[in-house]
Design a protein around this motif. Structure first.
Motif, mmCIF file in Angstrom:
data_model
loop_
_atom_site.group_PDB
_atom_site.id
_atom_site.type_symbol
_atom_site.label_atom_id
_atom_site.label_comp_id
_atom_site.label_asym_id
_atom_site.label_seq_id
_atom_site.Cartn_x
_atom_site.Cartn_y
_atom_site.Cartn_z
ATOM 1 N N LEU A 308 -16.644 4.528 -58.453
ATOM 2 C CA LEU A 308 -16.881 4.948 -59.375
ATOM 3 C C LEU A 308 -16.906 3.972 -60.911
ATOM 4 C CD1 LEU A 308 -18.125 7.537 -61.180
ATOM 5 C CD2 LEU A 308 -16.030 8.388 -61.726
ATOM 6 N N GLU A 309 -15.783 3.259 -60.801
ATOM 7 C CA GLU A 309 -15.593 2.419 -61.727
ATOM 8 C C GLU A 309 -16.767 1.140 -61.835
ATOM 9 O OE1 GLU A 309 -11.735 0.919 -60.886
ATOM 10 O OE2 GLU A 309 -10.833 2.357 -62.461
ATOM 11 N N ALA A 310 -17.219 0.914 -60.523
ATOM 12 C CA ALA A 310 -18.231 -0.156 -60.379
ATOM 13 C C ALA A 310 -19.412 0.462 -60.760
ATOM 14 C CB ALA A 310 -18.134 -0.538 -58.866
ATOM 15 N N VAL A 315 -16.194 3.434 -70.023
ATOM 16 C CA VAL A 315 -15.304 4.389 -69.677
ATOM 17 C C VAL A 315 -14.794 4.773 -71.059
ATOM 18 C CG1 VAL A 315 -13.070 4.972 -68.314
ATOM 19 C CG2 VAL A 315 -14.655 3.147 -67.513
ATOM 20 N N ARG A 316 -14.683 6.147 -71.256
ATOM 21 C CA ARG A 316 -13.972 6.842 -72.518
ATOM 22 C C ARG A 316 -12.742 7.514 -72.025
ATOM 23 N NH1 ARG A 316 -19.619 9.052 -74.648
ATOM 24 N NH2 ARG A 316 -20.542 6.920 -74.900
ATOM 25 N N GLU A 317 -11.785 7.791 -73.057
ATOM 26 C CA GLU A 317 -10.390 8.527 -72.834
ATOM 27 C C GLU A 317 -10.526 9.737 -73.963
ATOM 28 O OE1 GLU A 317 -7.555 6.199 -71.616
ATOM 29 O OE2 GLU A 317 -6.116 7.779 -71.303
ATOM 30 N N PRO A 318 -11.259 10.729 -73.724
ATOM 31 C CA PRO A 318 -11.590 11.786 -74.752
ATOM 32 C C PRO A 318 -10.164 12.402 -75.010
ATOM 33 C CG PRO A 318 -12.840 12.477 -72.858
ATOM 34 C CD PRO A 318 -12.549 11.080 -72.538
ATOM 35 N N ARG A 319 -9.531 12.481 -74.124
ATOM 36 C CA ARG A 319 -8.207 13.381 -74.134
ATOM 37 C C ARG A 319 -7.186 12.591 -73.222
ATOM 38 N NH1 ARG A 319 -8.760 19.301 -75.140
ATOM 39 N NH2 ARG A 319 -6.968 19.572 -73.553
ATOM 40 N N LYS A 323 -10.520 10.636 -68.280
ATOM 41 C CA LYS A 323 -11.269 9.633 -68.439
ATOM 42 C C LYS A 323 -12.768 9.887 -67.737
ATOM 43 C CE LYS A 323 -8.400 5.396 -67.650
ATOM 44 N NZ LYS A 323 -7.371 5.089 -66.491
ATOM 45 N N GLN A 324 -13.524 9.282 -68.862
ATOM 46 C CA GLN A 324 -15.070 9.736 -68.545
ATOM 47 C C GLN A 324 -15.608 8.553 -68.400
ATOM 48 O OE1 GLN A 324 -16.641 11.391 -72.436
ATOM 49 N NE2 GLN A 324 -17.162 13.475 -71.259
ATOM 50 N N TYR A 325 -16.533 8.465 -67.373
ATOM 51 C CA TYR A 325 -17.259 7.479 -66.977
ATOM 52 C C TYR A 325 -18.627 7.550 -67.234
ATOM 53 C CZ TYR A 325 -13.073 6.281 -64.195
ATOM 54 O OH TYR A 325 -11.710 5.795 -64.005
ATOM 55 N N ILE A 326 -19.279 6.829 -67.799
ATOM 56 C CA ILE A 326 -20.625 6.854 -68.584
ATOM 57 C C ILE A 326 -21.413 5.917 -67.378
ATOM 58 C CG2 ILE A 326 -22.201 6.648 -70.202
ATOM 59 C CD1 ILE A 326 -19.619 8.293 -70.914
ATOM 60 N N LEU A 327 -22.384 6.623 -66.740
ATOM 61 C CA LEU A 327 -23.306 5.898 -65.837
ATOM 62 C C LEU A 327 -24.475 5.589 -66.108
ATOM 63 C CD1 LEU A 327 -22.493 8.404 -62.838
ATOM 64 C CD2 LEU A 327 -21.458 6.372 -63.375
ATOM 65 N N GLY A 330 -26.825 7.882 -67.805
ATOM 66 C CA GLY A 330 -26.399 8.712 -69.004
ATOM 67 C C GLY A 330 -25.470 9.691 -68.661
ATOM 68 N N ARG A 331 -25.649 10.067 -67.385
ATOM 69 C CA ARG A 331 -24.486 11.156 -66.896
ATOM 70 C C ARG A 331 -23.106 10.698 -67.231
ATOM 71 N NH1 ARG A 331 -24.742 11.848 -61.238
ATOM 72 N NH2 ARG A 331 -25.399 9.766 -61.200
ATOM 73 N N LYS A 332 -22.236 11.616 -67.424
ATOM 74 C CA LYS A 332 -20.823 11.452 -68.002
ATOM 75 C C LYS A 332 -20.105 12.331 -66.779
ATOM 76 C CE LYS A 332 -21.077 12.839 -72.354
ATOM 77 N NZ LYS A 332 -22.432 12.893 -72.428
ATOM 78 N N LEU A 333 -19.308 11.695 -66.030
ATOM 79 C CA LEU A 333 -18.427 12.098 -65.067
ATOM 80 C C LEU A 333 -17.121 11.824 -65.442
ATOM 81 C CD1 LEU A 333 -20.202 10.951 -61.588
ATOM 82 C CD2 LEU A 333 -20.522 13.171 -62.994
#
Ligand code: ADE
Length: 421
Positions: A308-310, A315-319, A323-327, A330-333
Motif C-alpha cells: 500500500l505504501e508503494a 500518507v496522512r495521519e488524521p488521528r 494512517k490514511q494512504y492517498i492513492l 484519489g481514493r483514501k484507504l
C-alpha cells in the motif's frame, strides 16, 4: 554501577499504573485465589521466570501472582505497541519486578528488551507469540541448560512452537496455554471480539451499524469479532480458506466469499487469520474510497502495508493510530495502528474478567512445569484437563453460578452399553 534492571518510559507514571492494576484485580477472582494459595505454599520458590507478554494491568496481576508464589520474575513486552507505560512503571516502582517495555519501541529495542529479560537466566519461560523462545533457541542457546520448561499464551505462538517441535528444534517442554478450553473459548472469542471492536472504535469513532464489515478468518478470535460486529448492527462478511470454518460461518448467518469479492464491498476490514497478506496489493486496488483496514492477529503481517505504501502518493495521519494512504486515483484507504493488533494498540486488550482465566492457566501451568518439567520431553503439551476444569469451576463459583452434578444412576448409565431403546 551496573545497568538499571528495567527500561520503562517514566517511573513517575507508577501511581496511575498501580491504581489501574488494582481496578483490574477486582475482575480477576480466580487469579486472586491462586495468588492467595501461592503466597501460602510458594510453589515457585527460587524459580526464575522470564515472561514476554503484553504489558497490561492484567499481566501485572499475573506477575504479582508469580512473585507471591516465590518466583523471581522479569517481564518484557510481546509486542512493540501493546505496552501500557503506567503499568510498566508500577511493576518496577511499586512491585519490584524488573520490566523492559516502552509503548512504541522500535524493533531493535523490542529485541534488546527480550535479550535483557533473558539475561535473567530463566528456568521457566512464559511467552505470547514465541519470540522469547525463538530468540533463546537462536541467539542465546547458552541459556538452554538452565531451562525447565515454558508456557505459551497464543494461537500464533503455539503454531510456531509446534513447527519447532516438528523440525526437532525445540529443546524444552512447553505447555500450550492457548489450547485450554478455559483460554481459547473465552479469551480468543469474547476477549478478542470485544477488545477488537473497542480498538477500532477508540481509533476511529466510526459507527458500526449499517457498515459492511469484512472479517478475514473464522477461528475463535474471528468468530468473536464477527459476532460482536453483527451485534452492533454491521453487515458481516467472512472470508476463509478452511471449508469447515467457512461452512460454520455460513450457518452462523454470515455472507462468505473470497476476499477479492469482498474487497469492493467492505467499509471496514479486520484480519485475524494468523497468516501473511490476508489483505494484499490486489485487494487494495478494489477497495472503495474511505475503507478502513485493521488487524487483530498476533503479527503485523496480515495486511500487506508495504504494498500500500508503494501505491500511495501521500500518507496522512488524521488521528492517533490512523494512517490514511492517498492513492493516485484519489481514493483514501486507512490502516489502523500500522497493522499491529488493534485491540492492544488502540485499546487495552481483553478485559480483566476474561484474562482472569487465561492467566489462571498461565500460573497453574507454571506451577505444573516447576513440579513436573524436568521429567517432560521437549514437546508441546496441553494444559492438564484437571487444571482446565478447576479454573471453570472457580470462575463459575466466583460468578455465583451453581451447576448440577451427575447422580450415581446417571454416572452408571454413562458407563454402561447394554441399555438401548
Ligand atoms: N492479550 C489480549 N488481551 C490482553 C491483556 N489485556 N493482557 C495481556 N495479554 C492480552
Amino acid at each position: 554501577m551496573g545497568r538499571p534492571n528495567y527500561d520503562v518510559k517514566d517511573l513517575a507514571l507508577a501511581g496511575e499504573g498501580r491504581s489501574r492494576i488494582a481496578w483490574a484485580e477486582q475482575e480477576m477472582p480466580v487469579l486472586r485465589q491462586i495468588r492467595a494459595r501461592f503466597a501460602a505454599e510458594k510453589p515457585l520458590a527460587g524459580i526464575r521466570v522470564a515472561a514476554c507478554l503484553h504489558v497490561t494491568t492484567e499481566t501485572a496481576n499475573l506477575m504479582r501472582t508469580l512473585k507471591d508464589g516465590g518466583a523471581d520474575p522479569v517481564l518484557c513486552a510481546s509486542n512493540p505497541l501493546s505496552t501500557q507505560d503506567d503499568v510498566a512503571a508500577a511493576l518496577v516502582a511499586e512491585y519490584g519486578i524488573p520490566t523492559f517495555a516502552i509503548k512504541g519501541e522500535d524493533k531493535d529495542t523490542y529485541y534488546a528488551h527480550i535479550s535483557a529479560a533473558l539475561d535473567h537466566r530463566p528456568n521457566i519461560t512464559m511467552d505470547d507469540g514465541a519470540d522469547l523462545v525463538s530468540t533463546l533457541h537462536s541467539s542465546r542457546s547458552d541459556l538452554l541448560a538452565g531451562i525447565i520448561g515454558g508456557t505459551e499464551e497464543t494461537t500464533t505462538g503455539v503454531i510456531r512452537l509446534r513447527a519447532m517441535a516438528a523440525d526437532g528444534a525445540l529443546r524444552f517442554p512447553i505447555i500450550a496455554v492457548n489450547d485450554a478450553l478455559t483460554k481459547h473459548l473465552f479469551d480468543n472469542r469474547y476477549g478478542t471480539g470485544q477488545s477488537t471492536i473497542d480498538g477500532v472504535i477508540r481509533a476511529t469513532n466510526i459507527l458500526l451499524a449499517g457498515k459492511n464489515v469484512v472479517v478475514s478468518g473464522y477461528g475463535w478470535c474471528s468468530r468473536g469479532i464477527a459476532m460482536r460486529a453483527k451485534g452492533m448492527g454491521a453487515n458481516v462478511i467472512v472470508t476463509e480458506v478452511d471449508p469447515l470454518r467457512a461452512l460454520e460461518a455460513v450457518m452462523d448467518g454470515y455472507r462468505v466469499m473470497p476476499i477479492a469479492q469482498a474487497a469492493p464491498l467492505g467499509d471496514l476490514f479486520i484480519t485475524s487469520t494468523g497468516d501473511i497478506h490476508a489483505i494484499d496489493a490486489a485487494h487494495f486496488a478494489l477497495m472503495k474510497d474511505g475503507a478502513i483496514v485493521a488487524n487483530s492477529g498476533h503479527f503485523n503481517v496480515e495486511i500487506n502495508i508495504p504494498a500500500l505504501e508503494a501505491l500511495a502518493t501521500e500518507v496522512r495521519e488524521p488521528r492517533p493510530f490512523v494512517k490514511q494512504y492517498i492513492l493516485p486515483d484519489g481514493r483514501k484507504l486507512a490502516i489502523l495502528a500500522d497493522g499491529r493488533l488493534i485491540n492492544l494498540s488502540a485499546a487495552e486488550g481483553h478485559p480483566a474478567s476474561v484474562m482472569d482465566m487465561s492467566f489462571a492457566n498461565q500460573a497453574l501451568s507454571a506451577e505444573h512445569m516447576a513440579a513436573q518439567g524436568k521429567s517432560l520431553e521437549p514437546k508441546v503439551y496441553s494444559v492438564p484437563e484437571a487444571i482446565d476444569k478447576e479454573i471453570a469451576r472457580l470462575k463459575l463459583a466466583a460468578m455465583g453460578v451453581a451447576i448440577d452434578q451427575l447422580t450415581a444412576e446417571q454416572q452408571a448409565y454413562l458407563h454402561s452399553w447394554q441399555a438401548g431403546t
